[in-house]
Scaffold this active site. Sequence first.
Site, PDB file in Angstrom:
ATOM      1  CD  GLN A 185     -14.464   0.151  11.084  1.00 40.71           C
ATOM      2  OE1 GLN A 185     -13.829   1.048  10.981  1.00 40.71           O
ATOM      3  NE2 GLN A 185     -13.873  -0.995  11.358  1.00 40.71           N
ATOM      4  CG  HIS A 209      -1.585  -2.630   0.775  1.00 40.50           C
ATOM      5  ND1 HIS A 209      -2.876  -2.284   0.032  1.00 40.50           N
ATOM      6  CD2 HIS A 209      -1.846  -2.496   2.116  1.00 40.50           C
ATOM      7  CE1 HIS A 209      -3.617  -2.154   1.159  1.00 40.50           C
ATOM      8  NE2 HIS A 209      -3.219  -1.958   2.224  1.00 40.50           N
ATOM      9  CG  ASP A 265      -7.040  -4.199   3.885  1.00 39.62           C
ATOM     10  OD1 ASP A 265      -5.884  -4.837   4.348  1.00 39.62           O
ATOM     11  OD2 ASP A 265      -7.220  -3.283   3.640  1.00 39.62           O
ATOM     12  CG  ASP A 315      -8.815  -4.429  11.968  1.00 35.59           C
ATOM     13  OD1 ASP A 315      -8.388  -4.128  10.835  1.00 35.59           O
ATOM     14  OD2 ASP A 315      -9.904  -4.080  12.509  1.00 35.59           O
ATOM     15  CG  ASP A 353      -8.123  -0.217  21.620  1.00 35.06           C
ATOM     16  OD1 ASP A 353      -9.296   0.614  21.132  1.00 35.06           O
ATOM     17  OD2 ASP A 353      -7.002  -0.013  21.836  1.00 35.06           O
ATOM     18  CB  ALA A 354      -4.234  -1.027  17.735  1.00 35.89           C
ATOM     19  CG  ASP A 392      -2.663   0.091   6.915  1.00 33.33           C
ATOM     20  OD1 ASP A 392      -2.793   1.593   6.567  1.00 33.33           O
ATOM     21  OD2 ASP A 392      -2.963  -0.650   5.924  1.00 33.33           O
TER      22      ASP A 392
END
Lengths: 498, 552
Positions: free
Chosen positions: A235, A265, A289, A309, A343-344, A361
């Site tokens: 990305q 959050h 993040d 992530d 990869d989740a 999230d």
Amino acid sequence: MNRSLLFLTVLVIATCGLVYELIAGTLASYLIGDSVTQFSTAIGVYLSALGLGAYLSRFIERAVARRFVEIELAVAFVGGISAPLLFLCFSFTGGFRVALYLVVIAIGTLVGLEIPLLLRILKDLVRFKDLVSQVLTFDYAGALVASLLFPLILVPKLGLVRTSLLFGLVNGAVGLWSTWLLRPALGEVQRLRLKAVGVCALLFVGFVMGERLTWFYEDQLYADDVVMAKSSPYQRIVVTRGRRGFSLFLNGHLQFASVDEYRYHEALVHPAMVYAPSHRHVLILGGGDGLAAREVLRYPDVETITLVDLDDAVTTLGTTWDELAEQNGHSLTNRKLKIVNTDAMQFLAEGDGKYDVVVVDFPDPNNFSLGKLYTTRFYRLLKRRLAPGGTVVIQSTSPLFARQTYWCVVQTLEAAGFWTRPYHALVPSFGEWGYVLAAPEPRSRVHPLPPGLRFLDDETLEGMTKFPPDMSRVPAEVNRLNNQVLVHYFEEEWRKWD
Amino acid sequence: MGLTGGLTRRELVAAFLGAAVANASCRKERPRAQVPGALVDRAVETGHRLRPGSGTAPLPRAKEIQNVEVLIAGGGVAGLSAAWRLRGAGVKDLLLLELDEALGGTARSGKNAVSAFPWGAHYLPAPLQDRGPAAKLLHEMGAITGTRDDGTPEIAEQLLVCEPDERLFYRGAWYPGLYLRAGASADDLAQLHRFERRMVALSALRDGRGRKVFAVPLEEGSDDAEWTALDRISMAEWLEREGFTSPRLRWYVDYACRDDYGAPAERISAWAGLWYFCARRDGEKENAGFLTWPEGNGRLVRQLSSSLLPKQHRTNVLVHTLEPKDGGWLAHAWDAQKKAPLGFFARQVVFAGPRFVAGYVVAPWRTARPGFLDAFVYGPWAVANVTLNQLPLGRGYPICWDNVFYESRSLGYVVATHQREVATDVGPTVLTWYYPLDGADVRAERQRLLQADYNAWEALVMADLRAAHPGVDDLVTRIEVMRWGHAMIRPVPGFVWGGARTKAQASIGGSLHFAHSDLGGLALFEEANWHGVRAAEQVLAALGRSVSSWLG
Ligand SMILES: Cc1cc2nc3c(=O)[nH]c(=O)nc-3n(C[C@H](O)[C@H](O)[C@H](O)COP(=O)(O)OP(=O)(O)OC[C@H]3O[C@@H](n4cnc5c(N)ncnc54)[C@H](O)[C@@H]3O)c2cc1C
């Protein structure tokens, strides 16, 4: 030699000099954060470099006019490319501060050389008293012009990068022009003019072509200034800064704004934490993040956090970029937390560890790849990884702007065998935002909220599950791998707002 | 440079893929290094081995003969299904011989560092009913997870083709679906609607005995003359007769026939064409979709093979002669790896290769060749597996499982990594590219297939991809090409219900039984599977074992 025209050069030099200085200061505070310190440090360095330049001018003895033009061209060049250069340094290398001060010192020194040299050129033409007063008048007038133009017109209209290139160009043009003005004092001018034309051409190309580069494009795309942009294999990561703080965008979609992310959050993390019988082992999917992790770490009895992530560029940003690391309370370097860059979906399918709380999230389902992360298949894989009593929460887009999308997530979770408790919260940067608390069997609240929250209290927590009529449940299909209805809903619903 | 038969690259591309691809692609082509790769088939070699008098010496015979209760010649889906059924009945003394180096036949698969990929068959439509051998196999794999509201079997979500499933490339951009809606006129759309309603109606039809007219396997459907008459005209004639003139609709039907049967609507029987549109639905009731895996039907091959013990099958063994002896059969075979003859005596034999091979192998047929063998027509295909270090970029609708070029004679490509359980579309991939040689003269087509060497196929694959994916030249790292000389039975008009199929299904002497998809007339997993199980149950009956059938 036309004297008044020469004084005009003073005006231009002064304006350009101050513009470069403002650019450097603004950049420093944008990029490093902490604007007051950064701004004043940059300006302090600049001022002392001016002094250094003035001091160095005494060592120029011969061909003063020629040196003057050459220095003017050098200022044009260095000043002109300063902003793009610094942006690039920030995005692609680690040595931003070093580059920043080198650029500031270079520009300051060169500008510092100019005025004394000009005074020496003019001293034979003008009486000393007039000379000083006129040069200083134009110098201060230039500073005034710059300080008015800069915040009012230049930055909003052109952005920092193009402002810097534009002033380099003006600076270069004046350099070229002065080869005519100072013609008698210069001797051979052909080569000097060639240099001047070269510098101008370079900056001009930068200014025109620049628009085509993603950087400039982004600078105009975002309301605030782009302070960093990076492409990872997955990305485009962009950070912008405005008056109210900084924001992170992934592929052009806002992930958080530093002013109000606490609302997002707190609402994301705490309901799941207080509803789960145990929250010793927490899994965060997405959220590179580190801001969700910050909230999780408010519970001292949390033993491990696994943060999955995909993109190590994001988790690296959250670890190494001071300002984000400060915002997330250095959660990503906490010893309880382990980062897994994968990869989740693959993580869930291939592993077998069990978790008490899972915080999901992900970015909104705006393409088919992301859409997979909201399917019954995904939720079934997720269920397999829950410890007894396990509880999950899923960020689920806006029930107001994308109402059917939101309720489709609820519907899908239910189809995958989850009990759900849909809720929402107001996050000004996003609008009304939706979440779903879910578990294999109904849960009720067992833990108190941790101290120190800014948004959530007991009453707010209860109130969040009330959906006013314009957000209340609507029928939706179940999102599966082989229909991806969610992506279609999302696209349709957001199209109305964009 | 001459590539095949002295054609230039552009002429080659125009001849195989059509002028549109040649124009779009050769214009964009810059001088480039050839993509490394190879032909992986042994099509020519095997053909020579089988046909005596084609230059090679007759194969020697083994002196030592092994006894085996049941021998299966051919390890495609039909042979493996027979073995699976026999194992299900507890038969132990069983040996399956496959001439290729791997099991699976045209449902074989391969694998490289990036992904598994199919070499032929790549999907199975979900069954409409929860009965019959294919459904049984799916249960065994855990693929059927329940029953849907309309009574059709529910399939595990991750096995169904993921959205987005299909797209079409037309004049510079990709569009969703396999019917070109972009730019369709009101009449085009009206015809499409009428066609779809017509298929829904036909799919619900029952004959006088209550049988579905178009059923899977077709053996379970109606054989009433009223409907089988449709087998005598071509699908193109049927469209004409029914007033379906829209070029887009015709393209769509043509594509369907070429994709499933390897030939355009004008060379496919109307009955077979309609079967394609009607067998997987029953009025408004539709099956759950397509099942697929990265390795395609190689996954089903693996499931069937898992019933066999290692000593119950051998690869690289060609059965070249079957001779009747003492109520059983003497099987002469050739171990291509050891370059040694093998001999077997079997009480029961299932020959699970195609008819054109049976004609050479069944010894009595060499001297008295049955006429029905000549009714079986096989079309050739080329399949290329293309490895890329990144998914190719294109304009318009995002990459799908099935990606088709409207203006090319190829069938486009299927993305092997599409079904992976990951949520990113970043990283290397394998595309499986399909090309049916669909001309009327299948012999000439076979020559065309085999004359084209690696250079030619590489040029064709790249030209086809480049037309839709500028920049793809930089992404492709390897191409492997499989040339299937007799890839699949072609249901030409008159074949499916012409009688040859039924005759060819008859066992010989109660001890040699036949199984293959060509006996169903349609090259499909369900047909191969059904005939394999059917032949195995004939074996079981001959062995005197009473079992309840898996067929009904
Ligand atoms: C390119 C292509 C794509 C296809 N796509 C699909 C699809 O998506 N879905 C689908 O359902 N079907 C598809 N098919 C059809 C596929 O052929 C059938 O599904 C099925 O796999 C056929 O199995 P079979 O056993 O009848 O025949 P085959 O696959 O022909 O198997 C026969 C086997 O017998 C072996 N054999 C032959 N003679 C001998 C001998 N004398 N001694 C030893 N071994 C011998 C052969 O080597 C072969 O392995 C496709 C076919 C092709 C070619």
